[in-house]
Design a protein around this motif. Structure first.
Motif, short mmCIF file in Angstrom:
data_model
loop_
_atom_site.label_atom_id
_atom_site.label_comp_id
_atom_site.label_asym_id
_atom_site.label_seq_id
_atom_site.Cartn_x
_atom_site.Cartn_y
_atom_site.Cartn_z
N THR A 414 27.67 69.40 83.46
CA THR A 414 28.78 68.72 84.14
C THR A 414 29.29 69.54 85.31
O THR A 414 29.52 69.01 86.41
N LYS A 415 29.43 70.82 85.10
CA LYS A 415 29.89 71.70 86.18
C LYS A 415 28.88 71.73 87.31
O LYS A 415 29.23 71.66 88.50
N CYS A 418 28.92 68.49 89.40
CA CYS A 418 30.09 68.47 90.29
C CYS A 418 29.90 69.41 91.48
O CYS A 418 30.30 69.10 92.61
N THR A 430 35.59 68.72 90.97
CA THR A 430 35.39 69.47 89.73
C THR A 430 35.49 68.50 88.55
O THR A 430 35.95 67.37 88.69
N PRO A 431 35.08 68.96 87.37
CA PRO A 431 35.24 68.11 86.18
C PRO A 431 36.69 67.74 85.89
O PRO A 431 36.96 66.75 85.20
N ASP A 437 34.10 61.39 86.15
CA ASP A 437 33.49 61.24 84.83
C ASP A 437 32.00 61.49 84.95
O ASP A 437 31.32 60.80 85.72
N ILE A 438 31.50 62.47 84.22
CA ILE A 438 30.06 62.74 84.19
C ILE A 438 29.54 62.19 82.86
O ILE A 438 29.71 62.80 81.81
N ALA A 453 27.25 60.22 87.43
CA ALA A 453 28.47 60.86 87.92
C ALA A 453 29.31 59.81 88.64
O ALA A 453 28.87 59.22 89.62
#
Length: 468
Positions: A414-415, A418, A430-431, A437-438, A453
C-alpha cells in the motif's frame, strides 16, 4: 479398506490418453431389500435418520433388486453404508433390526458398480497424474477460468505430458465446456493488447464466446481481446460505486465489463480502447445490451483520451428521456403513449475514471496533471466554479489498477503504490490521505497481487499549469 478408499477410482499412472473404460469398480457392500414398493419411501426416511444408508450424495441409494426376477416386478433395494455387513447383525442399527424383524425388509449382499461417469475431475486426474515429488511443488491443477464455452488453463511444464488427458476430463465433467485451451505465454508481456498465444487441447478451435455478467450479455473473440472471468467481482464492486446520471470515463474499456453495466444503470459512459478488436466488440455489446443512449465508444491512446475527454465533456450537451416501464404495443397511437417521466442530463465532468490496465495504467497518471488548467474558452477560475465548494460536483475519483508484491498485511504494498502514484502525479498521496483506498483485488501469481488504487483527483494536480 476405509469408506473413502472404497469409492476412489482405480489408479493408472501410465495413462496419457484418456481411457474411460479403465475406470470401472465394484464395491462390495450390503443393501436393504424392500419387500413391498409402498414401503420404499418410509424405509429410506427411517434408515437415513438412523445413518444406515450410503452417505454419498453422488450415488442414488435406491437401486433395482439384484435378483432379476424381483427387479422385473419392480423390486427395489436400498444401498447401505459399507460398515453394515449383511450377515453380521451386530453391525446393524436398532432401526434396521426392527425393520428386518417385522418383515418389512431383508438385508442382502450387494455389489455397487461404479464407472467413469461417477468419478469427478479431481479423482480422475489424481488417479492418473503422479503426485508432486515434495510438498513444495505445485498441486495437480484443479482450477480453470471459463469464458463462455471456452475453459482456459495455464499448465506448468510438469503437466504437459498429461495436458490432453486433463483437458478431456475437464470437458467431460463440465457440460458448459466445449473447448479447452492452454495459455502459452503471460498475458500482457508479449503485446499491448493483453492477448495471448494458446493451443487447443480439446474441442473445436472456436474462440467466439458469449457470456453473461451483471445482467449483461458480452460477445467477443477471446483470442483477440482481453477478458478475465476472475475479475467479475471487481467489475461489480466498481460498478456499485457509480450513481445513476453520473458520468464515467473508462479509459481502457476492453469489451465493456465496466462500461456496459454502468450504462445499464443509466450512467453516461465514455468508453475507450486502443485495440481495434476490443473496440469492435465494445460497439457490438453496446448494441446488444441497448445502452447506446448512455455509452459512447472511442478508440484512441489512453493518455490522450484522458485529457481530451475531460475538455469535450465540458463542452458537450446530451440528455436522455426516461420513460415509464410499460408493455409496448405498436398498435397504440403515438399520441396516446405515455411521455417521459424524467430526463437525465449528462454532467459536465466525470465522477469516476476507470483505468483497468494493471501492467501500465499507473504510468498514465501524468495525463491528469493540468486536466482543467487549459480548457478552451474558459479560465481556470471559471472551471473551478463548476466544482466544490461552488457546486455539489467534486473532482473525479481515479481508479487505477496495478500489480505489486504480495504480503500478509499489504502494508508495504500500500505504501509503495501510494509512493508511485505520488511520483507520477508529482504530488504526495499517502495511505492516510482522505478518500484514498488501496483495494486488494486478487492474487495473480505466488508473489504477485493485483490492486486497485482509488483516490480523489487533488485540486493541486487538476488545476496545475501544464508543463510545456
Amino acid at each position: 479398506m476405509s469408506s473413502p478408499d472404497m469409492f476412489s477410482p482405480p489408479i493408472n499412472r501410465a495413462m496419457k490418453t484418456l481411457d474411460r473404460s479403465f475406470f470401472q469398480k465394484l464395491v462390495n457392500t450390503s443393501a436393504a431389500r424392500i419387500y413391498e414398493p409402498k414401503n420404499i419411501s418410509r424405509c429410506r426416511k427411517e434408515l437415513t435418520a438412523s445413518k444406515d444408508t450410503l452417505p454419498n450424495n453422488r450415488i442414488d441409494p435406491i437401486r433395482p433388486d439384484p435378483d432379476t426376477e424381483r427387479a422385473q416386478k419392480g423390486g427395489k433395494c436400498l444401498v447401505l453404508r459399507p460398515e453394515v455387513v449383511h450377515n453380521d447383525r451386530t453391525t446393524w442399527s436398532p432401526k434396521l433390526r426392527d425393520l428386518e424383524q417385522d418383515g418389512t425388509l431383508g438385508v442382502i449382499p450387494f455389489q455397487l458398480h461404479l464407472d467413469y461417469d461417477f468419478f469427478t475431475y479431481s479423482e480422475i486426474t489424481s488417479a492418473t497424474i503422479p503426485p508432486p515429488e515434495n510438498k513444495h511443488d505445485d498441486e495437480i491443477p484443479q482450477g480453470f477460468a471459463l469464458a463462455g464455452h471456452v475453459a482456459h488453463l495455464n499448465l506448468r511444464e510438469r503437466y504437459w505430458p498429461y495436458k490432453h488427458l486433463i483437458a478431456t476430463v475437464l470437458a467431460d465433467k463440465n457440460p458448459m465446456v466445449r473447448t479447452v485451451i492452454n495459455k502459452l505465454d503471460n498475458v500482457g508481456t508479449e503485446n499491448a493488447f493483453r492477448t495471448f498465444q494458446y493451443e487447443v487441447l480439446h474441442g473445436p478451435d472456436d474462440m467466439n464466446v458469449e457470456l453473461r455478467e451483471q445482467g449483461c450479455t458480452f460477445k467477443f473473440d477471446f483470442a483477440k481481446v482481453y477478458w478475465n472471468t476472475r475479475l467479475h467481482t471487481e467489475h461489480e464492486r466498481l460498478c456499485n460505486l457509480f450513481k445513476e446520471g453520473g458520468a464515467i470515463c473508462d479509459v481502457m474499456a476492453g469489451v465493456g465489463p465496466f462500461a456496459i453495466p454502468a450504462g445499464k444503470k443509466k450512467c453516461f459512459v465514455w468508453a475507450n480502447d486502443l485495440n481495434p478488436e476490443s473496440y469492435n466488440s465494445l460497439v457490438d455489446n453496446i448494441r446488444i445490451n441497448k445502452v447506446g443512449d448512455f455509452v459512447q465508444s472511442y478508440t484512441t491512446d489512453g493518455a490522450a483520451f484522458i485529457r481530451q475527454s475531460a475538455v469535450d465533456l465540458l463542452q458537450s450537451n446530451h440528455s436522455v428521456d426516461i420513460y415509464p416501464k410499460t408493455k409496448s404495443s405498436r398498435s397504440v397511437p403515438a399520441a396516446q403513449r405515455p411521455g417521459p417521466e424524467r430526463r437525465l442530463i449528462q454532467p459536465k465532468s466525470f465522477s469516476h475514471y476507470v483505468m483497468n490496465l494493471p501492467a501500465s495504467a499507473i504510468t498514465f497518471l501524468p495525463s491528469f496533471i493540468g486536466l482543467y488548467s487549459d480548457v478552451p474558452g474558459m479560465s481556470v477560475d471559471e472551471v473551478k466554479k463548476l466544482f466544490a465548494p461552488h457546486t455539489d460536483q467534486k473532482l473525479p475519483m481515479i481508479h487505477v489498477h496495478c500489480f505489486s508484491t504480495k504480503s500478509d498485511d499489504n502494508v508495504a504494498e500500500t505504501k509503495g503504490i501510494c509512493e508511485e502514484i505520488s511520483r507520477q502525479l508529482q504530488y504526495v498521496i499517502t495511505p492516510d490521505t482522505p478518500e484514498v483506498d488501496i483495494y486488494d483485488v486478487r492474487d495473480v501469481a505466488p508473489k504477485k497481487r493485483m490492486f486497485c488504487a482509488s483516490f480523489r483527483l487533488p485540486d493541486e494536480v487538476a488545476y496545475r499549469p501544464k508543463q510545456t
